[in-house]
Design an enzyme around this catalytic site. Structure first.
Site, PDB file in Angstrom:
ATOM      1  N   ARG A 178       1.472   4.185  -2.955  1.00 34.27           N
ATOM      2  CA  ARG A 178       1.323   5.737  -2.719  1.00 34.27           C
ATOM      3  C   ARG A 178       2.663   6.756  -2.886  1.00 34.27           C
ATOM      4  O   ARG A 178       2.569   7.684  -3.304  1.00 34.27           O
ATOM      5  CB  ARG A 178       0.960   5.778  -1.592  1.00 34.27           C
ATOM      6  CG  ARG A 178      -0.847   5.487  -1.435  1.00 34.27           C
ATOM      7  CD  ARG A 178      -1.127   5.013   0.207  1.00 34.27           C
ATOM      8  NE  ARG A 178      -2.609   4.418   0.403  1.00 34.27           N
ATOM      9  CZ  ARG A 178      -3.108   3.629   0.158  1.00 34.27           C
ATOM     10  NH1 ARG A 178      -2.362   2.537  -0.443  1.00 34.27           N
ATOM     11  NH2 ARG A 178      -4.309   3.321   0.304  1.00 34.27           N
ATOM     12  N   LYS A 223     -12.534  -9.037  -3.252  1.00 33.89           N
ATOM     13  CA  LYS A 223     -11.221  -9.132  -3.373  1.00 33.89           C
ATOM     14  C   LYS A 223     -10.575  -9.752  -4.815  1.00 33.89           C
ATOM     15  O   LYS A 223     -11.530 -10.002  -5.639  1.00 33.89           O
ATOM     16  CB  LYS A 223     -10.445  -9.656  -2.232  1.00 33.89           C
ATOM     17  CG  LYS A 223     -10.641  -9.046  -0.866  1.00 33.89           C
ATOM     18  CD  LYS A 223     -10.339  -7.311  -1.094  1.00 33.89           C
ATOM     19  CE  LYS A 223     -10.522  -6.688   0.425  1.00 33.89           C
ATOM     20  NZ  LYS A 223     -10.190  -5.263   0.391  1.00 33.89           N
ATOM     21  N   GLN A 238      -9.230   2.229  -0.154  1.00 35.49           N
ATOM     22  CA  GLN A 238      -9.344   2.587  -1.722  1.00 35.49           C
ATOM     23  C   GLN A 238     -10.375   3.618  -2.193  1.00 35.49           C
ATOM     24  O   GLN A 238     -10.038   4.571  -2.734  1.00 35.49           O
ATOM     25  CB  GLN A 238      -9.380   1.496  -2.411  1.00 35.49           C
ATOM     26  CG  GLN A 238      -8.069   0.361  -2.377  1.00 35.49           C
ATOM     27  CD  GLN A 238      -8.083  -0.847  -3.013  1.00 35.49           C
ATOM     28  OE1 GLN A 238      -9.173  -1.085  -3.865  1.00 35.49           O
ATOM     29  NE2 GLN A 238      -7.108  -1.644  -2.969  1.00 35.49           N
ATOM     30  N   SER A 281       0.815  -1.410  -0.009  1.00 33.71           N
ATOM     31  CA  SER A 281       0.202  -0.031  -0.187  1.00 33.71           C
ATOM     32  C   SER A 281       0.696   1.370   0.146  1.00 33.71           C
ATOM     33  O   SER A 281       0.628   2.274  -0.632  1.00 33.71           O
ATOM     34  CB  SER A 281      -1.063  -0.162   1.193  1.00 33.71           C
ATOM     35  OG  SER A 281      -1.725  -1.411   1.180  1.00 33.71           O
ATOM     36  N   ASP A 327      -6.767  -8.063   4.705  1.00 30.97           N
ATOM     37  CA  ASP A 327      -5.847  -8.956   3.906  1.00 30.97           C
ATOM     38  C   ASP A 327      -5.582 -10.336   4.393  1.00 30.97           C
ATOM     39  O   ASP A 327      -5.053 -10.937   3.911  1.00 30.97           O
ATOM     40  CB  ASP A 327      -4.968  -8.217   3.417  1.00 30.97           C
ATOM     41  CG  ASP A 327      -5.499  -7.036   2.320  1.00 30.97           C
ATOM     42  OD1 ASP A 327      -6.758  -7.185   1.905  1.00 30.97           O
ATOM     43  OD2 ASP A 327      -5.017  -5.880   2.132  1.00 30.97           O
TER      44      ASP A 327
END
Ligand code: SPQ
Length: 425
Positions: free
Chosen positions: A24, A339, A166, A20, A312
């Site tokens: 970014r 997912k 998200q 993640s 997750d």
């Protein structure tokens, strides 16, 4: 990939960079002014897709073994790509980039692989289009391929029906281009890497309870970033160390952001021998070394606000529950159905095939531990988290585990099997 029972996983390992945060860092570095350097960047297929997308929009990005360097061109510096942007298997790339692209002055089409192109995109199209964006699903099915026509963005408030980083990030990133502050309120706080990293790039972001607000900046400034190890990747070795007899594993420099650390809390609640040491700060992200030892575990109940902090990790937690005494109930986790695969069905069906006592529910699963597992032959529908979970199951099962599409681990953990082998030696 074929796996058989292993004993004694021992050693100290470093965990690849957080997926993640890696995504970014490329996105924000590209729309910042000046250079952004990124150390411990995750060279997984998903993050490489993000690099390719920004290169296609005119951003120079150099990749070496040790550092990724992004030559940012500022908030208005992206240029129209001359092809469809290929987002591969990555939901994060698709949804976050859509926020950024909403406010540009050019049109773009985004498309991914079969799994990505079947995941729901209305969840970002609805709030972004309400802000003045122009995003449509080319096949009119609420999924990618998406056509995004650059538009003027209006300041907005969005009450999100899902706790999704998200969705929150897509709205906040479009808000960078808005004509006033944009805020998002979610039902439970999801991972906050967007908020933390935007702040480090000089953007005014206010976080109050379940609401995050972004004030459109005049500019963002390039940063030097060290990406913490990904707790979602560490999770496989946390669980492997707890359930494999005669094991002790230390994982160095793992991100323990409270919006991501639910797996640690669940392990503690199940009676695990898990310790954190060397707690540090890495660009506002807390990190620690995590040590686990083989443990006697008991079942627990997992639901409510903790779910987004371990979403997750639920596949590997389901495996953990098979090795605990008594029942583990996982609820409020319906997001697992959208997912890379339907992770409730794929986990429960295949744990049952291995001999486990597992039942799927509408919003999660119920697992009663203690039954011996036997290896099976399995297609993971190219879902990296399912492949890694059943690999750890395979080394704790009788017979042989055969994972047909094991190469999908490259999405988030390219060295996964090498590290597993190293610990077993
Ligand atoms: O990027 P992608 O494919 O959506 O990846 C997954 C994963 O398992 O690696 C989910 F399938 O992680 C998401 C996570 O579930 C990454 C993410 C992020 O970086 O913002 C947020 C979570 O998704 P969501 O939908 O809850 O916002």
């Amino acid at each position: 990939m074929k796996l058989t029972r292993t004993k004694g996983l021992r050693g100290t390992i470093s965990i690849p960079g957080d997926k993640s945060i890696s995504h970014r860092s490329i996105m924000f570095g590209s729309i910042a002014e000046g250079t952004t350097t990124i150390r411990n960047f995750l060279m997984g297929a998903d993050c490489l897709a993000t690099i390719d997308c920004f290169r296609s929009m005119g951003i120079a990005i150099e990749v070496t073994d040790k550092v990724v360097t992004v030559h940012g061109k500022g908030l208005r510096g992206l240029t129209k790509p001359d092809k469809v942007l290929d987002v591969g298997n990555s939901g994060t790339t698709t949804r976050l980039i859509s926020g950024i692209l909403s406010g540009q002055d050019f049109d773009v089409t985004l498309s991914g692989d079969a799994s990505l192109n079947s995941r729901p995109m209305k969840r970002i199209m609805t709030p972004l289009n309400a802000m003045g964006a122009d995003i449509s699903s080319i096949n009119d099915n609420g999924c990618a391929p998406l056509l995004i026509r650059g538009s003027k963005i209006k300041a907005s408030h969005y009450n999100s029906p899902v706790a999704s980083a998200q969705v929150k990030s897509a709205v906040l990133l479009a808000g960078l281009y808005g004509d006033g502050p944009t805020s998002v309120t979610e039902p439970a706080v999801s991972r906050n890497h967007t908020e933390l990293m935007l702040q480090s790039f000089g953007v005014d972001v206010i976080c109050e309870g379940k609401t995050a607000t972004v004030i459109p900046p005049n500019k963002m400034t390039g940063q030097d970033i060290v990406v913490p190890g990904d707790i979602s990747s560490a999770a496989y070795f946390i669980v492997a160390g707890l359930i494999t007899p005669d094991s002790e594993i230390t994982m160095k420099h793992v991100g323990i952001n409270p919006t991501r650390d639910g797996i640690i809390k669940v392990c503690q609640a199940m009676g695990a021998d898990i310790t954190l040491s060397n707690v540090e700060d890495s660009n506002g992200e807390p990190t620690a070394d995590i040590t686990v030892k083989t443990s006697r575990l008991h079942g627990t109940e997992i639901g409510g606000d903790i779910i987004p902090t371990l979403i997750d990790e639920i596949p590997i937690i389901a495996l953990l529950a098979c090795f605990a005494d008594g029942q583990t109930v996982i609820k409020n986790a319906e997001e697992l159905k959208v997912k890379e695969s339907n992770r409730i069905d794929l986990m429960v069906n295949n744990l049952k095939r291995m001999g486990a006592d597992a039942v799927a529910t509408d919003d999660g699963m119920i697992i009663t531990g203690g039954r011996p597992l036997t290896g099976i032959s399995l297609n993971c529908k190219y879902d990296h988290r399912i492949a890694m979970t059943f690999s750890i199951a395979g080394i704790n099962a009788d017979g042989e585990m055969d994972i047909e599409d094991a190469e999908c681990v490259d999405v988030s953990y390219p060295n996964f099997y090498a590290t597993l082998k190293e610990l077993a030696e």
